[in-house]
Every structure is written in structure tokens, then in C-alpha cells.
Motif scaffolding. Structure first.
Motif, PDB file in Angstrom:
ATOM      1  N   GLU A  73     -14.784 -74.603  -8.492  1.00  0.00           N
ATOM      2  CA  GLU A  73     -15.907 -75.313  -7.564  1.00  0.00           C
ATOM      3  C   GLU A  73     -15.740 -76.109  -6.394  1.00  0.00           C
ATOM      4  OE1 GLU A  73     -19.199 -77.060  -9.130  1.00  0.00           O
ATOM      5  OE2 GLU A  73     -19.743 -76.549 -11.050  1.00  0.00           O
ATOM      6  N   ARG A  74     -15.915 -74.675  -5.530  1.00  0.00           N
ATOM      7  CA  ARG A  74     -14.789 -75.737  -4.058  1.00  0.00           C
ATOM      8  C   ARG A  74     -15.577 -74.668  -2.742  1.00  0.00           C
ATOM      9  NH1 ARG A  74     -12.673 -70.651  -6.840  1.00  0.00           N
ATOM     10  NH2 ARG A  74     -11.839 -68.971  -6.273  1.00  0.00           N
ATOM     11  N   ARG A  75     -15.127 -75.336  -2.024  1.00  0.00           N
ATOM     12  CA  ARG A  75     -15.928 -74.209  -0.613  1.00  0.00           C
ATOM     13  C   ARG A  75     -14.573 -73.658   0.033  1.00  0.00           C
ATOM     14  NH1 ARG A  75     -18.547 -78.067   4.696  1.00  0.00           N
ATOM     15  NH2 ARG A  75     -19.895 -76.677   5.144  1.00  0.00           N
ATOM     16  N   ILE A  76     -14.864 -72.365   0.555  1.00  0.00           N
ATOM     17  CA  ILE A  76     -13.955 -72.022   1.072  1.00  0.00           C
ATOM     18  C   ILE A  76     -14.206 -71.340   2.913  1.00  0.00           C
ATOM     19  CG2 ILE A  76     -12.895 -69.134   1.112  1.00  0.00           C
ATOM     20  CD1 ILE A  76     -13.133 -69.505  -2.400  1.00  0.00           C
ATOM     21  N   LYS A  77     -13.402 -71.415   3.477  1.00  0.00           N
ATOM     22  CA  LYS A  77     -13.563 -70.778   4.586  1.00  0.00           C
ATOM     23  C   LYS A  77     -13.482 -70.124   4.730  1.00  0.00           C
ATOM     24  CE  LYS A  77     -14.003 -72.051   9.021  1.00  0.00           C
ATOM     25  NZ  LYS A  77     -14.756 -71.940   9.544  1.00  0.00           N
ATOM     26  N   ILE A  78     -14.628 -69.272   5.600  1.00  0.00           N
ATOM     27  CA  ILE A  78     -14.109 -67.662   5.963  1.00  0.00           C
ATOM     28  C   ILE A  78     -13.776 -66.858   7.429  1.00  0.00           C
ATOM     29  CG2 ILE A  78     -15.440 -66.894   3.869  1.00  0.00           C
ATOM     30  CD1 ILE A  78     -17.583 -66.234   5.400  1.00  0.00           C
ATOM     31  N   SER A  79     -13.385 -66.243   7.761  1.00  0.00           N
ATOM     32  CA  SER A  79     -13.196 -65.431   8.181  1.00  0.00           C
ATOM     33  C   SER A  79     -14.485 -65.370   9.677  1.00  0.00           C
ATOM     34  CB  SER A  79     -12.015 -64.800   9.180  1.00  0.00           C
ATOM     35  OG  SER A  79     -12.831 -63.269   8.217  1.00  0.00           O
ATOM     36  N   ASN A  80     -13.936 -65.338  10.344  1.00  0.00           N
ATOM     37  CA  ASN A  80     -15.231 -64.701  11.184  1.00  0.00           C
ATOM     38  C   ASN A  80     -15.723 -62.790  11.210  1.00  0.00           C
ATOM     39  OD1 ASN A  80     -16.042 -67.006  12.791  1.00  0.00           O
ATOM     40  ND2 ASN A  80     -14.279 -66.521  14.747  1.00  0.00           N
ATOM     41  N   SER A  81     -14.370 -62.584  11.244  1.00  0.00           N
ATOM     42  CA  SER A  81     -14.640 -61.237  10.630  1.00  0.00           C
ATOM     43  C   SER A  81     -15.496 -60.817   9.250  1.00  0.00           C
ATOM     44  CB  SER A  81     -13.853 -59.994  10.483  1.00  0.00           C
ATOM     45  OG  SER A  81     -13.703 -59.089  10.280  1.00  0.00           O
ATOM     46  N   LEU A  82     -15.527 -61.783   8.278  1.00  0.00           N
ATOM     47  CA  LEU A  82     -15.359 -61.221   7.402  1.00  0.00           C
ATOM     48  C   LEU A  82     -17.760 -61.984   7.663  1.00  0.00           C
ATOM     49  CD1 LEU A  82     -15.885 -60.693   4.444  1.00  0.00           C
ATOM     50  CD2 LEU A  82     -15.118 -62.874   3.333  1.00  0.00           C
ATOM     51  N   SER A  83     -17.233 -63.100   8.023  1.00  0.00           N
ATOM     52  CA  SER A  83     -18.645 -63.855   8.339  1.00  0.00           C
ATOM     53  C   SER A  83     -19.899 -62.820   9.013  1.00  0.00           C
ATOM     54  CB  SER A  83     -18.909 -64.753   8.945  1.00  0.00           C
ATOM     55  OG  SER A  83     -20.077 -65.723   8.874  1.00  0.00           O
ATOM     56  N   ARG A  84     -19.487 -61.775   9.806  1.00  0.00           N
ATOM     57  CA  ARG A  84     -20.224 -61.028  10.427  1.00  0.00           C
ATOM     58  C   ARG A  84     -20.206 -59.808   9.582  1.00  0.00           C
ATOM     59  NH1 ARG A  84     -16.677 -62.210  14.866  1.00  0.00           N
ATOM     60  NH2 ARG A  84     -15.266 -60.258  13.926  1.00  0.00           N
ATOM     61  N   GLU A  85     -19.009 -59.187   8.930  1.00  0.00           N
ATOM     62  CA  GLU A  85     -19.491 -58.073   7.287  1.00  0.00           C
ATOM     63  C   GLU A  85     -20.651 -58.690   6.831  1.00  0.00           C
ATOM     64  OE1 GLU A  85     -17.177 -55.490   6.856  1.00  0.00           O
ATOM     65  OE2 GLU A  85     -15.302 -55.926   8.207  1.00  0.00           O
ATOM     66  N   LEU A  86     -20.269 -59.566   5.871  1.00  0.00           N
ATOM     67  CA  LEU A  86     -21.635 -60.460   5.189  1.00  0.00           C
ATOM     68  C   LEU A  86     -22.887 -60.528   6.049  1.00  0.00           C
ATOM     69  CD1 LEU A  86     -19.402 -62.978   3.555  1.00  0.00           C
ATOM     70  CD2 LEU A  86     -20.003 -61.050   2.259  1.00  0.00           C
ATOM     71  N   THR A  87     -22.948 -60.817   6.786  1.00  0.00           N
ATOM     72  CA  THR A  87     -24.463 -60.554   7.685  1.00  0.00           C
ATOM     73  C   THR A  87     -25.100 -59.194   8.245  1.00  0.00           C
ATOM     74  OG1 THR A  87     -23.556 -62.337   8.842  1.00  0.00           O
ATOM     75  CG2 THR A  87     -25.855 -60.993  10.071  1.00  0.00           C
ATOM     76  N   ALA A  88     -24.051 -58.539   7.889  1.00  0.00           N
ATOM     77  CA  ALA A  88     -24.155 -57.101   8.094  1.00  0.00           C
ATOM     78  C   ALA A  88     -24.734 -56.630   6.447  1.00  0.00           C
ATOM     79  CB  ALA A  88     -23.604 -56.283   9.052  1.00  0.00           C
ATOM     80  N   HIS A  89     -23.412 -57.378   6.146  1.00  0.00           N
ATOM     81  CA  HIS A  89     -24.218 -56.700   4.379  1.00  0.00           C
ATOM     82  C   HIS A  89     -25.683 -56.870   3.743  1.00  0.00           C
ATOM     83  CE1 HIS A  89     -23.794 -55.091   0.068  1.00  0.00           C
ATOM     84  NE2 HIS A  89     -23.558 -56.750   0.295  1.00  0.00           N
TER      85      HIS A  89
END
Length: 111
Positions: A73-89
Motif C-alpha cells: 500500500e503506497r502513494r506513487i508520484k506520477i509524471s506530468n506526461s502520465l497525468s495528462r494521458e490519464l486525464t485524457a483517458h
């Protein structure tokens, strides 16, 4: 982008975004498959890992289980790039809600 992700994107967008998330975060496939919208903080670029999908669930059992270990159980920092792609997803899922109705729970990120 790696050749693997390029081919995945050409073959199936859903494979691409799933594998991109796995590769960039180091999550296990069951952890990624169990992700729900509430687990992703796009404003601060974090993913909270707090459950796993059981791919060998028996009838009548809950498909979600605990992570592999307590430390999983953890909290993972994600890249701005992945954040944008997950938003688009997530926008893609919203836009196609009628198409996916009955096949998925709209709270899941991957199905």
C-alpha cells in the motif's frame, strides 16, 4: 516512447494506457486493474495503491483484495506526461460511457 508502447498504441489504445501506467509506475497488473478514479490525484500527480484485483476469484468472492503485502500500500508520484494521458483517458471513458455501459464500472480506470 518505446517500441513496445508504440505497437500497443497502434493495436489497442486500452492496452497502451494500461501498459504505460505499469511501466511508468512499477505497479503490479492487479494493482493497476483495481484502480478507481478516487485513487488518482491528477491535481498533485499521485496514484494511491490500496487494493488489488484478484484474477482468480472464485464465484461469490469479492474481486478486490488486499495488496500483496502491507508495504505494497503506497502513494506513487506520477509524471506530468502520465497525468495528462490519464486525464485524457478518463475523458475518453466519459465520452464513451454509453458504449461501455454494462461492460464496466465507470469508476474503474482500466477494465
Amino acid at each position: 516512447m518505446s517500441l513496445f508502447l508504440k505497437v500497443a498504441r497502434q493495436d489497442n489504445y486500452l492496452y497502451y494506457i494500461f501498459f504505460k501506467t505499469l511501466l511508468e509506475t512499477g505497479m503490479r497488473k492487479g494493482e493497476a486493474a483495481a484502480l478507481q478514479r478516487k485513487d488518482i490525484d491528477l491535481k498533485n500527480n499521485y496514484i494511491n495503491i490500496n487494493k488489488s484485483l484478484d484474477f482468480q476469484v472464485k464465484e461469490g468472492e469479492d474481486v478486490f483484495g488486499e495488496t500483496k503485502t502491507y508495504e505494497s500500500e503506497r502513494r506513487i508520484k506520477i509524471s506530468n506526461s502520465l497525468s495528462r494521458e490519464l486525464t485524457a483517458h478518463m475523458n475518453y471513458l466519459n465520452d464513451n460511457r454509453i458504449v461501455f455501459n454494462g461492460f464496466m464500472n465507470m469508476n474503474w480506470i482500466f477494465f
